[in-house]
Design a protein around this motif. Structure first.
Motif, PDB file in Angstrom:
ATOM      1  N   VAL A  33      11.586  -9.915 -26.230  1.00  0.00           N
ATOM      2  CA  VAL A  33      11.055 -10.726 -25.611  1.00  0.00           C
ATOM      3  C   VAL A  33      10.016 -10.243 -24.815  1.00  0.00           C
ATOM      4  CG1 VAL A  33      12.358 -12.511 -23.585  1.00  0.00           C
ATOM      5  CG2 VAL A  33      13.092 -11.616 -26.114  1.00  0.00           C
ATOM      6  N   PHE A  34       8.619 -11.618 -24.703  1.00  0.00           N
ATOM      7  CA  PHE A  34       7.604 -11.058 -24.266  1.00  0.00           C
ATOM      8  C   PHE A  34       7.860 -12.621 -22.889  1.00  0.00           C
ATOM      9  CE2 PHE A  34       6.312  -8.998 -27.373  1.00  0.00           C
ATOM     10  CZ  PHE A  34       6.049  -7.348 -27.047  1.00  0.00           C
ATOM     11  N   LEU A  35       7.483 -12.111 -21.667  1.00  0.00           N
ATOM     12  CA  LEU A  35       7.619 -12.859 -20.652  1.00  0.00           C
ATOM     13  C   LEU A  35       6.915 -13.271 -20.460  1.00  0.00           C
ATOM     14  CD1 LEU A  35      11.090 -10.857 -18.749  1.00  0.00           C
ATOM     15  CD2 LEU A  35      11.612 -13.124 -20.782  1.00  0.00           C
ATOM     16  N   GLY A  36       6.027 -14.335 -19.988  1.00  0.00           N
ATOM     17  CA  GLY A  36       4.868 -14.674 -19.830  1.00  0.00           C
ATOM     18  C   GLY A  36       5.214 -15.490 -18.671  1.00  0.00           C
ATOM     19  N   VAL A  37       4.804 -14.494 -17.634  1.00  0.00           N
ATOM     20  CA  VAL A  37       4.283 -15.169 -16.507  1.00  0.00           C
ATOM     21  C   VAL A  37       2.651 -14.812 -15.688  1.00  0.00           C
ATOM     22  CG1 VAL A  37       6.644 -13.923 -16.185  1.00  0.00           C
ATOM     23  CG2 VAL A  37       4.701 -12.559 -15.842  1.00  0.00           C
ATOM     24  N   ARG A  38       2.638 -15.899 -14.483  1.00  0.00           N
ATOM     25  CA  ARG A  38       1.333 -15.055 -14.079  1.00  0.00           C
ATOM     26  C   ARG A  38       1.351 -14.962 -11.726  1.00  0.00           C
ATOM     27  NH1 ARG A  38      -1.694 -20.231 -11.144  1.00  0.00           N
ATOM     28  NH2 ARG A  38      -0.364 -20.966 -10.443  1.00  0.00           N
ATOM     29  N   GLU A  39       2.689 -14.995 -11.698  1.00  0.00           N
ATOM     30  CA  GLU A  39       2.735 -14.927 -10.665  1.00  0.00           C
ATOM     31  C   GLU A  39       4.174 -14.849 -10.219  1.00  0.00           C
ATOM     32  OE1 GLU A  39       0.480 -17.236  -7.688  1.00  0.00           O
ATOM     33  OE2 GLU A  39       1.596 -18.988  -7.926  1.00  0.00           O
ATOM     34  N   PHE A  56       9.051  -7.348 -22.541  1.00  0.00           N
ATOM     35  CA  PHE A  56       8.012  -7.341 -21.748  1.00  0.00           C
ATOM     36  C   PHE A  56       7.501  -7.936 -20.641  1.00  0.00           C
ATOM     37  CE2 PHE A  56       9.238  -5.121 -25.909  1.00  0.00           C
ATOM     38  CZ  PHE A  56       8.739  -3.844 -25.969  1.00  0.00           C
ATOM     39  N   LEU A  57       6.209  -7.777 -19.679  1.00  0.00           N
ATOM     40  CA  LEU A  57       5.932  -8.456 -18.999  1.00  0.00           C
ATOM     41  C   LEU A  57       4.700  -9.024 -19.675  1.00  0.00           C
ATOM     42  CD1 LEU A  57       5.981  -7.414 -15.303  1.00  0.00           C
ATOM     43  CD2 LEU A  57       6.975  -8.985 -16.271  1.00  0.00           C
ATOM     44  N   CYS A  58       4.555  -9.882 -19.686  1.00  0.00           N
ATOM     45  CA  CYS A  58       3.319 -10.922 -20.466  1.00  0.00           C
ATOM     46  C   CYS A  58       2.223 -10.854 -19.099  1.00  0.00           C
ATOM     47  CB  CYS A  58       2.920 -11.105 -21.853  1.00  0.00           C
ATOM     48  SG  CYS A  58       1.358 -11.744 -22.689  1.00  0.00           S
ATOM     49  N   PRO A  59       1.634 -11.079 -18.929  1.00  0.00           N
ATOM     50  CA  PRO A  59       0.300 -11.566 -17.870  1.00  0.00           C
ATOM     51  C   PRO A  59      -0.039 -12.807 -18.678  1.00  0.00           C
ATOM     52  CG  PRO A  59       0.456  -9.135 -17.588  1.00  0.00           C
ATOM     53  CD  PRO A  59       0.419  -9.955 -18.720  1.00  0.00           C
ATOM     54  N   LEU A  60      -0.080 -13.715 -18.154  1.00  0.00           N
ATOM     55  CA  LEU A  60      -0.979 -15.437 -18.916  1.00  0.00           C
ATOM     56  C   LEU A  60      -1.328 -16.061 -17.957  1.00  0.00           C
ATOM     57  CD1 LEU A  60      -0.810 -16.953 -22.078  1.00  0.00           C
ATOM     58  CD2 LEU A  60       1.361 -17.311 -21.739  1.00  0.00           C
ATOM     59  N   GLU A  61      -2.222 -16.957 -18.221  1.00  0.00           N
ATOM     60  CA  GLU A  61      -2.334 -18.186 -17.344  1.00  0.00           C
ATOM     61  C   GLU A  61      -2.446 -19.167 -18.250  1.00  0.00           C
ATOM     62  OE1 GLU A  61      -3.159 -21.088 -15.821  1.00  0.00           O
ATOM     63  OE2 GLU A  61      -3.349 -19.919 -14.081  1.00  0.00           O
ATOM     64  N   ILE A  62      -1.637 -20.108 -18.422  1.00  0.00           N
ATOM     65  CA  ILE A  62      -1.623 -21.253 -19.290  1.00  0.00           C
ATOM     66  C   ILE A  62      -2.404 -21.911 -19.835  1.00  0.00           C
ATOM     67  CG2 ILE A  62       1.472 -20.846 -19.060  1.00  0.00           C
ATOM     68  CD1 ILE A  62       1.308 -23.122 -18.224  1.00  0.00           C
ATOM     69  N   THR A  63      -3.623 -22.227 -18.819  1.00  0.00           N
ATOM     70  CA  THR A  63      -4.084 -23.334 -18.500  1.00  0.00           C
ATOM     71  C   THR A  63      -5.600 -22.754 -18.891  1.00  0.00           C
ATOM     72  OG1 THR A  63      -5.084 -22.962 -16.514  1.00  0.00           O
ATOM     73  CG2 THR A  63      -3.877 -24.635 -17.356  1.00  0.00           C
ATOM     74  N   GLN A  64      -5.620 -21.593 -19.627  1.00  0.00           N
ATOM     75  CA  GLN A  64      -7.256 -20.644 -20.332  1.00  0.00           C
ATOM     76  C   GLN A  64      -7.044 -20.547 -21.622  1.00  0.00           C
ATOM     77  OE1 GLN A  64      -7.952 -17.321 -16.863  1.00  0.00           O
ATOM     78  NE2 GLN A  64      -8.214 -19.538 -15.377  1.00  0.00           N
ATOM     79  N   GLN A  65      -7.597 -20.459 -22.631  1.00  0.00           N
ATOM     80  CA  GLN A  65      -7.089 -20.359 -23.535  1.00  0.00           C
ATOM     81  C   GLN A  65      -7.546 -18.920 -24.017  1.00  0.00           C
ATOM     82  OE1 GLN A  65     -11.294 -21.719 -26.014  1.00  0.00           O
ATOM     83  NE2 GLN A  65     -10.013 -21.475 -28.516  1.00  0.00           N
ATOM     84  N   TRP A  68      -4.681 -17.106 -23.892  1.00  0.00           N
ATOM     85  CA  TRP A  68      -3.721 -17.114 -24.765  1.00  0.00           C
ATOM     86  C   TRP A  68      -3.696 -15.658 -25.809  1.00  0.00           C
ATOM     87  CZ3 TRP A  68       0.920 -19.167 -24.844  1.00  0.00           C
ATOM     88  CH2 TRP A  68       1.805 -20.271 -24.434  1.00  0.00           C
ATOM     89  N   VAL A  69      -4.993 -16.136 -25.791  1.00  0.00           N
ATOM     90  CA  VAL A  69      -5.504 -15.010 -27.234  1.00  0.00           C
ATOM     91  C   VAL A  69      -4.536 -13.833 -26.654  1.00  0.00           C
ATOM     92  CG1 VAL A  69      -7.240 -13.702 -28.198  1.00  0.00           C
ATOM     93  CG2 VAL A  69      -7.992 -16.266 -27.289  1.00  0.00           C
ATOM     94  N   GLU A  70      -5.731 -13.005 -25.431  1.00  0.00           N
ATOM     95  CA  GLU A  70      -5.160 -11.696 -24.846  1.00  0.00           C
ATOM     96  C   GLU A  70      -3.601 -11.432 -25.483  1.00  0.00           C
ATOM     97  OE1 GLU A  70      -6.917 -11.875 -21.417  1.00  0.00           O
ATOM     98  OE2 GLU A  70      -9.260 -11.441 -21.349  1.00  0.00           O
ATOM     99  N   ALA A  71      -2.762 -13.028 -24.417  1.00  0.00           N
ATOM    100  CA  ALA A  71      -1.235 -12.343 -24.721  1.00  0.00           C
ATOM    101  C   ALA A  71      -0.897 -11.843 -26.344  1.00  0.00           C
ATOM    102  CB  ALA A  71      -1.039 -13.421 -24.521  1.00  0.00           C
ATOM    103  N   VAL A  72      -1.673 -13.281 -27.615  1.00  0.00           N
ATOM    104  CA  VAL A  72      -0.937 -12.925 -28.904  1.00  0.00           C
ATOM    105  C   VAL A  72      -1.212 -11.441 -29.264  1.00  0.00           C
ATOM    106  CG1 VAL A  72      -1.853 -13.776 -30.840  1.00  0.00           C
ATOM    107  CG2 VAL A  72      -0.603 -15.363 -28.878  1.00  0.00           C
TER     108      VAL A  72
END
Length: 245
Positions: A33-39, A56-65, A68-72
């Protein structure tokens, strides 16, 4: 040994995101499970500590394409394989009457609740199409079906999520990828902070079950929709509101 599922859950530090991540970790011992979080990562970090090597922590800014590419890409490198389950849970509301709603209130809510789902689905489709298997669960809201006054931005965004879900489900139906949405009502631990105790009691009385949903009850539905057994269910929007509507 079966291939482990690799999940990305956005908004993983909120009540529902945290409960959903925990539900998968407790009920599927193979999943990663990758946990998409920003702050505000404290709750996500607690799961990483509790389930080492599986959360796993997965740094993600959901409004930026590009985020998302980096998270995947991170999921593929750290998880040893491609993303197979996406749960678009992150979002927020910023309520106001339409007559006085500011442009940032409108666009901010649309970006976080609808545009982010578009970016997430588009990024997730690449690895899912390669596998010819995938599960996407979009968290909409009861507001999409029964829109209250003062939420034109949020209701429009979540209704858009339902439309996106239904259309995308048709596009991916022959690829082994299902796309479904859930429309939760009020959830314990995620009630509006502006509500007084009297408001909470009044809304609880209006709900036929006389209670709000527990986060793990919603998580159980997400777990099913993301399972191999839900292979013929796609394009659905499930109302989870204790018969409120």
């Amino acid at each position: 040994m079966p291939e482990p599922r690799r999940l990305l859950i956005t908004g993983a530090n909120g009540s529902l995101g945290h409960a959903t991540a925990r539900y998968f970790l407790e009920h599927d011992p193979l999943c990663l499970v990758f946990l998409g979080v920003r702050e505000r990562r404290e709750r996500a970090e607690s799961l990483v500590a509790e389930f080492p090597g599986r959360a796993f922590l997965c740094p993600l800014e959901i409004t930026q394409q590009e985020s998302w590419v980096e998270a995947v890409s991170q999921i593929e490198s750290e998880g040893g394989g491609p993303l197979s389950v996406l749960i678009n849970n992150a979002g927020y509301h910023d309520d106001a009457l339409l007559a006085t709603m500011t442009q940032p209130q409108w666009s901010g809510v649309l970006d976080a609740n609808l545009n982010a789902v578009f970016w997430g689905c588009q990024a997730a489709l690449q690895p899912m199409m390669r596998q010819r298997w995938g599960r996407i669960v979009n968290v909409a809201s009861l507001s999409a079906l029964h829109s209250p006054a003062g939420q034109t931005n949020y209701a429009a965004a979540k209704a858009g999520v339902i439309g996106l879900t239904q259309s995308l489900a048709k596009e991916t139906a022959r690829l082994g990828i299902t796309v479904n949405a859930i429309c939760p009502g009020h959830i314990e631990g995620a009630l509006p902070t502006s509500w007084s105790e009297e408001q909470i009691k009044a809304v609880r009385r209006e709900t036929p079950m006389r209670r709000f949903a527990r986060p793990e009850e919603i998580a159980a539905v997400v777990f099913f929709l993301a399972s191999p057994e839900a292979s013929y269910m796609t394009g659905a929007s499930l109302k989870l509101d204790g018969a409120l509507v």
